[in-house]
Design a protein around this motif. Structure first.
Motif, mmCIF file in Angstrom:
data_model
loop_
_atom_site.group_PDB
_atom_site.id
_atom_site.type_symbol
_atom_site.label_atom_id
_atom_site.label_comp_id
_atom_site.label_asym_id
_atom_site.label_seq_id
_atom_site.Cartn_x
_atom_site.Cartn_y
_atom_site.Cartn_z
ATOM 1 N N ALA A 71 0.803 -1.221 0.000
ATOM 2 C CA ALA A 71 0.000 0.000 0.000
ATOM 3 C C ALA A 71 0.836 1.272 0.000
ATOM 4 O O ALA A 71 0.449 2.275 -0.601
ATOM 5 C CB ALA A 71 -0.935 0.006 1.206
ATOM 6 N N LEU A 72 2.009 1.221 0.650
ATOM 7 C CA LEU A 72 2.794 2.429 0.877
ATOM 8 C C LEU A 72 4.144 2.453 0.176
ATOM 9 O O LEU A 72 4.824 3.485 0.206
ATOM 10 C CB LEU A 72 3.008 2.620 2.391
ATOM 11 N N GLY A 73 4.522 1.337 -0.429
ATOM 12 C CA GLY A 73 5.843 1.264 -1.049
ATOM 13 C C GLY A 73 6.865 0.731 -0.060
ATOM 14 O O GLY A 73 6.650 0.754 1.155
ATOM 15 N N THR A 74 7.986 0.275 -0.564
ATOM 16 C CA THR A 74 8.986 -0.390 0.274
ATOM 17 C C THR A 74 9.524 0.524 1.369
ATOM 18 O O THR A 74 9.565 0.147 2.552
ATOM 19 C CB THR A 74 10.148 -0.901 -0.583
ATOM 20 N N GLY A 134 6.476 1.956 3.566
ATOM 21 C CA GLY A 134 5.804 0.810 4.157
ATOM 22 C C GLY A 134 6.618 0.178 5.265
ATOM 23 O O GLY A 134 6.080 -0.187 6.316
ATOM 24 N N THR A 135 7.912 0.061 5.049
ATOM 25 C CA THR A 135 8.801 -0.506 6.069
ATOM 26 C C THR A 135 8.840 0.384 7.305
ATOM 27 O O THR A 135 8.790 -0.097 8.443
ATOM 28 C CB THR A 135 10.222 -0.682 5.511
ATOM 29 N N ALA A 136 8.917 1.701 7.096
ATOM 30 C CA ALA A 136 8.970 2.640 8.216
ATOM 31 C C ALA A 136 7.688 2.610 9.038
ATOM 32 O O ALA A 136 7.727 2.587 10.281
ATOM 33 C CB ALA A 136 9.227 4.049 7.692
ATOM 34 N N ILE A 137 6.543 2.584 8.361
ATOM 35 C CA ILE A 137 5.262 2.553 9.066
ATOM 36 C C ILE A 137 5.089 1.222 9.792
ATOM 37 O O ILE A 137 4.585 1.175 10.924
ATOM 38 C CB ILE A 137 4.096 2.795 8.089
ATOM 39 N N TYR A 138 5.533 0.159 9.171
ATOM 40 C CA TYR A 138 5.419 -1.155 9.800
ATOM 41 C C TYR A 138 6.232 -1.217 11.095
ATOM 42 O O TYR A 138 5.775 -1.754 12.106
ATOM 43 C CB TYR A 138 5.864 -2.245 8.833
ATOM 44 N N LYS A 139 7.420 -0.655 11.094
ATOM 45 C CA LYS A 139 8.256 -0.638 12.306
ATOM 46 C C LYS A 139 7.565 0.135 13.425
ATOM 47 O O LYS A 139 7.575 -0.280 14.589
ATOM 48 C CB LYS A 139 9.617 -0.031 11.992
ATOM 49 N N LYS A 140 6.956 1.266 13.073
ATOM 50 C CA LYS A 140 6.231 2.048 14.071
ATOM 51 C C LYS A 140 5.009 1.287 14.580
ATOM 52 O O LYS A 140 4.676 1.341 15.776
ATOM 53 C CB LYS A 140 5.802 3.386 13.469
#
Length: 421
Positions: free
Chosen positions: A114-117, A120-126
């Motif tokens: 949905a957010l790009g690599t 998306g990775t940064a939001i997932y970590k948060k």
């Protein structure tokens, strides 16, 4: 650790007998049923749903805001405003993908898609930092499970709402999700998705109701489908869908939304001819004590309260009036969406003060749009700021304390004395 959606099982050992009370003896005292215009629990108390929308139907297909706040915090703050229900929205696309793949997508995969690599990775970590009970194996639906489990702990009802078919911001007449058979509105998949979520929700004791479809509307850019935009088509699709939900989970209340973005249910309440002699009769349903009507209202330009209340009454709130000779179907009516900008003083205006008085006087339920101050992504913009929300952008506090306090007081007035009715 991996979050498990499986509820703990009762057990007994040779030394101690463990007695687990019947679900009917504990909150939410369900299943809930309707009694004329009221909703009641197994204690025969009136249950009036007053709450807030929590979107989960966007491109990530995960309840919004969890990169900023924990599930526990969001629900705790909702509870602090005297609210007793969340309208948790979902897309049919999520269920379609489960059927297509044979399993659900992980949260990590969904954020990346949905957010790009990078984002998306940064939001997932948060997301993991705020909700450490999850890990790389957690799926989207397990997040919904966790919301429902925490709602149970905090005694907040869950109302599932099918907001849209293709996961995206809703709603428009040209978005392909508008009407039965529209570009992305596959009717068979929709019915399948509703039944799937109803069945899955059996594991959620806090789940009390399900909305069949958010804001049916004319597909103005699809001439073939637009020709079928009428009440008869509504009936021919909504009734089988409701039957499927009831078969999958007989305990659920089923909410019916109307036409024109769910702003009118006029021929449903009066039992009028919907076309070719088709009539909505409450008495025709074997589960007639499970039916609820829902309406939306966003009349933010109204200058007088009577102009608002007259429209609401004729649009569907007459279903609460058993003495009205025109009303053939007496049913509960819940305003599942209403709202305005929460960053200014609109709560003092005619619109909210009128709804406060009208719904409070009727003791009729409502759900404010919406809880969260931002979306993972909306209409192509990531971390989209939502000024029509209770929370500020990063979900740390109320967007405006006075606006949030007005919702708290409105809930208090609506709920006052209802259990004894």
């Amino acid at each position: 650790m991996r979050f498990s959606s499986v509820l703990p099982l009762a057990f007994a050992c040779s030394a101690v007998a463990v007695v687990i009370p019947s679900p009917k003896a504990a909150w939410p005292y369900g299943p809930l049923v309707t009694d004329g215009r009221w909703i009641r629990n197994t204690k025969n108390e009136v249950v009036t749903p007053v709450g807030v929308n929590w979107p989960g139907h966007g491109e990530a297909m995960i309840p919004e805001g969890l990169q900023y706040a924990s599930i526990n915090k969001v629900l705790k703050d909702i509870k602090s405003l005297n609210l007793n229900i969340i309208r948790l929205t979902f897309s049919i696309q999520m269920i379609d993908e489960i059927y297509s793949k044979g399993n659900d997508t992980t949260v990590k995969e969904s954020f990346l898609k949905a957010l790009g690599t990078t984002n998306g990775t940064a939001i997932y970590k948060k997301f993991l930092q705020k909700n450490p009970q999850f890990d790389d194996t957690t799926t989207r639906l397990q997040v919904f499970d966790a919301v429902a489990a925490e709602a149970l702990k905090q005694e907040i009802y869950v109302h599932l709402d099918n907001h849209i078919s293709r996961a995206e911001w809703c709603c428009g007449e040209t978005d392909g999700n508008a009407w039965f058979g529209d570009t992305y509105f596959n009717v068979a998949n929709w019915k399948r998705g509703l039944a799937y979520m109803a069945d899955h929700g059996k594991a959620w004791p806090a789940l009390v109701s399900l909305g069949l479809r958010n804001e049916p509307r004319n597909a103005t850019n699809n001439p073939t489908i637009s020709k079928t935009y009428n009440w008869e088509t509504w009936y021919k699709n909504m009734i089988p869908a409701a039957n499927g939900v009831n078969a999958a989970n007989p305990g659920l209340l089923i909410y019916f939304s109307g036409l024109n973005y769910d702003t009118t249910l006029a021929p449903i309440t009066t039992g009028a001819n919907l076309g070719s002699g088709t009539v909505f009769r409450k008495s025709d349903f074997p589960y007639s004590n499970k039916l609820v009507l829902e309406l939306h209202n966003y009349q933010t330009t109204a200058t007088t309260c009577p102009s608002i209340t007259n429209g609401l009454y004729n649009g569907g709130y007459n279903a609460l009036n058993a003495t009205d000779p025109k009303v053939k179907n007496v049913l509960p009516v819940v305003m599942t969406e209403w709202g305005h900008d929460m960053s200014n003083n609109e709560y003092k205006g005619v619109y909210q003060t009128c709804l406060d008085s009208y719904l409070g006087g009727l003791k009729a339920g409502w759900m404010f749009w919406e809880v969260g101050g931002s979306y993972y992504t909306r209409q192509g913009k990531q971390d989209f700021d939502e000024t029509w929300a209770l929370f500020n952008h990063d979900w740390t506090n109320w967007r405006q304390k006075a606006s949030a306090e007005s919702i708290k007081e409105m809930a208090k007035r609506t709920l006052a004395g209802t259990k004894k009715l």
